[in-house]
Scaffold this motif. Structure first.
Motif, PDB file in Angstrom:
ATOM      1  N   PHE A 185       0.837  -1.190   0.000  1.00  0.00           N
ATOM      2  CA  PHE A 185       0.000   0.000   0.000  1.00  0.00           C
ATOM      3  C   PHE A 185       0.878   1.248   0.000  1.00  0.00           C
ATOM      4  O   PHE A 185       1.863   1.332   0.728  1.00  0.00           O
ATOM      5  N   HIS A 186       0.536   2.219  -0.848  1.00  0.00           N
ATOM      6  CA  HIS A 186       1.294   3.468  -1.028  1.00  0.00           C
ATOM      7  C   HIS A 186       2.598   3.275  -1.763  1.00  0.00           C
ATOM      8  O   HIS A 186       3.374   4.210  -1.888  1.00  0.00           O
ATOM      9  N   ARG A 187       2.871   2.067  -2.270  1.00  0.00           N
ATOM     10  CA  ARG A 187       4.046   1.899  -3.104  1.00  0.00           C
ATOM     11  C   ARG A 187       3.664   2.354  -4.528  1.00  0.00           C
ATOM     12  O   ARG A 187       2.511   2.235  -4.926  1.00  0.00           O
ATOM     13  N   ASP A 188       4.645   2.847  -5.274  1.00  0.00           N
ATOM     14  CA  ASP A 188       4.335   3.374  -6.602  1.00  0.00           C
ATOM     15  C   ASP A 188       4.292   2.282  -7.665  1.00  0.00           C
ATOM     16  O   ASP A 188       5.046   1.317  -7.617  1.00  0.00           O
ATOM     17  N   CYS A 189       3.411   2.479  -8.623  1.00  0.00           N
ATOM     18  CA  CYS A 189       3.344   1.624  -9.806  1.00  0.00           C
ATOM     19  C   CYS A 189       4.586   1.887 -10.657  1.00  0.00           C
ATOM     20  O   CYS A 189       5.001   3.030 -10.810  1.00  0.00           O
ATOM     21  N   LEU A 190       5.186   0.832 -11.211  1.00  0.00           N
ATOM     22  CA  LEU A 190       6.410   1.000 -11.997  1.00  0.00           C
ATOM     23  C   LEU A 190       6.146   1.706 -13.332  1.00  0.00           C
ATOM     24  O   LEU A 190       7.017   2.366 -13.867  1.00  0.00           O
ATOM     25  N   SER A 200      -4.745   4.045  -7.204  1.00  0.00           N
ATOM     26  CA  SER A 200      -5.956   4.127  -6.377  1.00  0.00           C
ATOM     27  C   SER A 200      -6.621   2.755  -6.320  1.00  0.00           C
ATOM     28  O   SER A 200      -7.371   2.454  -5.400  1.00  0.00           O
ATOM     29  N   MET A 201      -6.347   1.900  -7.309  1.00  0.00           N
ATOM     30  CA  MET A 201      -6.852   0.524  -7.294  1.00  0.00           C
ATOM     31  C   MET A 201      -5.649  -0.403  -7.522  1.00  0.00           C
ATOM     32  O   MET A 201      -5.446  -0.907  -8.618  1.00  0.00           O
ATOM     33  N   PRO A 202      -4.828  -0.579  -6.468  1.00  0.00           N
ATOM     34  CA  PRO A 202      -3.599  -1.376  -6.653  1.00  0.00           C
ATOM     35  C   PRO A 202      -3.880  -2.872  -6.711  1.00  0.00           C
ATOM     36  O   PRO A 202      -4.670  -3.391  -5.923  1.00  0.00           O
ATOM     37  N   ILE A 203      -3.236  -3.527  -7.648  1.00  0.00           N
ATOM     38  CA  ILE A 203      -3.334  -4.984  -7.736  1.00  0.00           C
ATOM     39  C   ILE A 203      -1.925  -5.569  -7.872  1.00  0.00           C
ATOM     40  O   ILE A 203      -1.028  -4.910  -8.393  1.00  0.00           O
ATOM     41  N   ILE A 204      -1.745  -6.797  -7.408  1.00  0.00           N
ATOM     42  CA  ILE A 204      -0.435  -7.441  -7.453  1.00  0.00           C
ATOM     43  C   ILE A 204      -0.543  -8.696  -8.312  1.00  0.00           C
ATOM     44  O   ILE A 204      -1.473  -9.500  -8.130  1.00  0.00           O
ATOM     45  N   CYS A 205       0.414  -8.880  -9.213  1.00  0.00           N
ATOM     46  CA  CYS A 205       0.445 -10.087 -10.038  1.00  0.00           C
ATOM     47  C   CYS A 205       0.810 -11.273  -9.141  1.00  0.00           C
ATOM     48  O   CYS A 205       1.780 -11.217  -8.388  1.00  0.00           O
ATOM     49  N   LEU A 206       0.036 -12.337  -9.210  1.00  0.00           N
ATOM     50  CA  LEU A 206       0.280 -13.506  -8.352  1.00  0.00           C
ATOM     51  C   LEU A 206       1.367 -14.424  -8.899  1.00  0.00           C
ATOM     52  O   LEU A 206       1.616 -15.492  -8.349  1.00  0.00           O
ATOM     53  N   PHE A 207       2.002 -14.022  -9.980  1.00  0.00           N
ATOM     54  CA  PHE A 207       3.113 -14.827 -10.513  1.00  0.00           C
ATOM     55  C   PHE A 207       4.468 -14.166 -10.320  1.00  0.00           C
ATOM     56  O   PHE A 207       5.443 -14.837 -10.044  1.00  0.00           O
TER      57      PHE A 207
END
Ligand SMILES: [Zn+2]
Ligand SMILES: [Zn+2]
Length: 213
Positions: free
Chosen positions: A63-68, A75-82
């Motif tokens: 949370f609050h980390r920047d998108c590359l 505002s809608m952060p998602i993480i790749c599960l791979f």
């Protein structure tokens, strides 16, 4: 559950931007892929990263980390599960492509679609950290799968409305691994075309109001 897996997540994933972890996972993936090379048509799905036991650990790490791609906090952060990369589900990271060489017919590609193409043969799996929901994607379509995180009473807390501590449920993770390996998404009730990204985002924002079992 192997203890080593949690340790792996906690130490290596924790220690920075996750790139060391990613490289290791990727090498592992390539090693596993080797036997398939003699059968080019056999599709071997990538292995899902083991999510941390406590949802809070995942949340606080990202949370609050920047998108590359856009260097903003999504505002809608998602993480790749791979590969563990943080992405935006929002329109800010969409890219434009052209259907023709004259560049007259353009269309939009969402970041999850572009990322899945590069990371996991166009079939993606993500976790949304503001809702705790798993997102499935296939080419330009995306859907909500459900969640692998439950509270101590085995109840979901979609969109973290109740704010209860959430723990990874082994049974749910097994369902997810099964669905992913088989590419059978019977638990999914609606697929969204990512050309209509806003309605998909709104559906996630409201998913605590509509509980499908
Ligand atoms: Zn990825
Ligand atoms: Zn972004």
């Amino acid at each position: 559950m192997a203890k080593g897996d949690d340790k792996k997540w906690n130490s290596e994933w924790d220690s920075g931007d996750g790139s060391v972890f990613w490289q290791k996972e990727w090498r592992l993936y390539l090693t596993k892929l080797q036997p398939c090379i003699s059968h080019p048509l056999a599709w071997k799905p990538r292995k899902i990263l083991r999510p941390p036991k406590k949802f809070e650990d995942l949340f606080s790490r990202y949370f609050h980390r920047d998108c590359l791609s856009c260097s903003k906090s999504p505002s809608m952060p998602i993480i790749c599960l791979f590969c563990g990369e943080l992405l935006c589900l929002d329109e800010c990271c969409n890219t434009t492509r052209y259907r023709d060489s004259e560049r007259t017919m353009k269309y939009t590609v969402s970041e999850i679609e572009a990322h899945s193409e590069a990371c996991s043969s166009s079939a993606g799996l993500f976790i949304s950290i503001t809702s705790s929901m798993i997102i499935v994607s296939r080419a330009n379509k995306a859907a909500i799968w459900g969640t692998v995180y439950l509270d101590s009473h085995k109840e979901e807390d979609r969109n973290l409305k109740r704010g209860k501590p959430l723990y990874m449920c082994e049974t749910r993770l097994k369902w997810l691994e099964y669905d992913w390996a088989e590419q059978e998404w019977q638990r999914v009730y609606a697929w969204f075309n990512m050309q209509h990204q806003t309605s998909f985002i709104n559906t996630i924002r409201e998913c605590h109001l509509h509980h499908h079992h």
